[in-house]
Design an enzyme around this catalytic site. Structure first.
Site, mmCIF file in Angstrom:
data_model
loop_
_atom_site.group_PDB
_atom_site.id
_atom_site.type_symbol
_atom_site.label_atom_id
_atom_site.label_comp_id
_atom_site.label_asym_id
_atom_site.label_seq_id
_atom_site.Cartn_x
_atom_site.Cartn_y
_atom_site.Cartn_z
ATOM 1 N NE ARG A 25 -2.277 -0.772 3.129
ATOM 2 C CZ ARG A 25 -3.227 -0.483 3.944
ATOM 3 N NH1 ARG A 25 -4.377 -0.959 3.738
ATOM 4 N NH2 ARG A 25 -3.040 0.260 4.962
ATOM 5 C CE1 TYR A 211 -6.713 -2.159 6.477
ATOM 6 C CE2 TYR A 211 -6.520 -2.245 8.871
ATOM 7 C CZ TYR A 211 -6.479 -1.525 7.694
ATOM 8 O OH TYR A 211 -6.205 -0.182 7.717
ATOM 9 C CB THR A 366 -11.141 2.589 4.095
ATOM 10 O OG1 THR A 366 -10.516 2.706 2.802
ATOM 11 C CG2 THR A 366 -12.627 2.353 3.901
ATOM 12 C CD GLU A 367 -5.056 1.804 5.346
ATOM 13 O OE1 GLU A 367 -4.113 2.450 4.829
ATOM 14 O OE2 GLU A 367 -5.044 0.576 5.447
ATOM 15 C CB SER A 368 -6.505 9.367 6.062
ATOM 16 O OG SER A 368 -5.742 10.440 5.537
#
Length: 429
Positions: A25, A211, A366-368
């Site tokens: 990622r 996850y 969904t991610e930061s």
């Protein structure tokens, strides 16, 4: 020099972006879209070529990899290996679950380049058996878990839910550890008591994103979330075991929530798999439909969606068009022109790009987050102070629909030059 890569065949040049932490990622590149580019496509059979470019998009070397495998279809009867999940031949769910996606693993990305190998080494653990088996790529030596003296509660953004918001501000979490492992394992599952302690630290957040379903983390997380009045975003990470993954989630719901799915407002499928070339767009759509069909069969009627990076979604709208939400991971740190204090503005701008590509879908980040240790990426500099500044900037720009990454440092991950040696240091609690 930050490395990106492109695959192309003859007359077509298609950009691929790479990514971040727990997977491949966080290595994707964000591009400034000031120039309108006309792209023509030619379909042909050819070996895939990777063109390595610098941060300005200038190629400097190439390598070749084998062709991506085609997705295969399997009779719908394959879905009945677990009787509780077998879909009725007369049900509508069979229409979306009839295709059983073929088995494709990270071995899809191969080659002599060390940079490609470094991508595979940052994958999340996937276990096909009930007992968690650490990935072969897990580092043999890892940085020890953060001590309490290195934790920075003051950097944590406030976690108040917005009234009426389907997805409040939340935090990402996984159930893996490098401490207390037996049998020489370098990575293992957190115990029920460790997860309970972690959830106590995350208690102020309205929603927790996990996850995968291995390590008994669905059951352990669900119990603690219910006790804390929280909700869970649950992920199906192993695309070769979607059916058993759905059953694991359903078993936890039946055991700890009286069969009610109120505590799970969203189920995600995959995590940046198009971005990392692990699967194609069409494969991920098939996996999504397969997951949705099986979830329907266990009485889950909530939203389901594919998670990928901003460039992967904007370049491939089918990912969001087939999902109930547009789900994207977005980290300002991987844009060399973003400072920590501007992280929120950057992510907000990327969300606008996603909304343009997916006009009929709500966008959820969904991610930061921002790392507190590692190497600098241009103006993006990891440090405790910058992590606090980035999280504050994100919160000032988002009242809901964003998951902060990540609750705790991940010592089980591998640092690399491609991820600015920051892979293990995104925890802020």
């Amino acid at each position: 020099m930050k490395t990106g890569f492109f695959t192309f065949g003859a007359f077509a040049l298609l950009q691929l972006v790479s990514a971040q932490p727990h997977k491949i990622r966080h290595r994707y590149r964000y591009e400034r879209r000031d120039v309108v580019t006309e792209i023509s496509y030619t379909t042909m059979t050819a070996a895939a070529v990777i063109v390595y470019v610098d941060t300005d998009g200038v190629p400097y070397t190439t390598s070749t990899i084998g062709e991506m495998p085609e997705i295969t279809s399997t009779p719908s009867a394959a879905l009945s290996s677990t009787s509780d999940l077998s879909l009725s031949p007369t049900s509508e769910a069979v229409e979306v679950a009839a295709v059983t996606p073929g088995t494709v693993t990270n071995s899809t990305i191969t080659g002599s380049s060390s940079s490609i190998q470094s991508l595979a080494s940052t994958s999340y653990p996937i276990s096909s058996s009930p007992a968690y088996v650490p990935p072969s790529a897990a580092p043999s030596s890892v940085v020890s878990a953060s001590s309490s003296s290195s934790q920075m509660p003051s950097s944590a953004p406030a976690a108040t839910a917005t009234p009426g918001s389907a997805i409040p501000l939340g935090v990402a979490y996984d159930g893996y550890t490098t401490t207390g492992c037996s049998n020489g394992q370098s990575t293992c599952c957190k115990s029920a008591s460790q997860i309970a302690s972690d959830f106590s630290a995350m208690k102020s957040y309205g929603i927790i994103r996990i996850y995968g379903v291995d390590c008994n983390q669905v059951a352990n997380s669900l119990q603690n979330a219910i006790s804390n009045g929280q909700k869970l975003i649950v992920g199906l990470y192993d695309m070769t075991a979607i059916q058993s993954g759905v059953q694991t989630i359903a078993d936890a719901i039946n055991t700890y929530a009286n069969g009610k799915w109120d505590s799970i407002p969203l189920v995600t499928v995959g995590n940046e798999f198009v971005n990392t070339q692990t699967y194609t767009v069409s494969q991920m759509v098939d996996y999504l439909n397969w997951a949705r069909g099986n979830l329907t069969n266990v009485h889950y009627t909530g939203p389901v969606g594919i998670v990928d990076t901003v460039p992967a979604v904007t370049d491939n709208p089918a990912l969001c068009e087939n999902s109930d939400y547009a789900l994207v991971n977005c980290h300002a740190f991987f844009n060399s022109h973003s400072s920590a204090a501007d992280a929120g503005n950057f992510v907000k701008g990327q969300v606008a790009n996603v909304q343009q590509a997916c006009p009929n879908k709500k966008v959820i980040v969904t991610e930061s987050g921002w790392p507190k240790q590692g190497d600098s990426n241009g103006e993006a500099v990891p440090s405790p102070a910058n992590q606090r500044a980035a999280l504050a900037s994100l919160q000032s720009n988002f009242n809901d629909s964003l998951i902060f990454f990540s609750a705790f440092d991940d010592s089980w991950k591998s640092n690399s030059a491609g991820t600015y040696d920051a892979e293990q240091y995104w925890g802020f609690l």
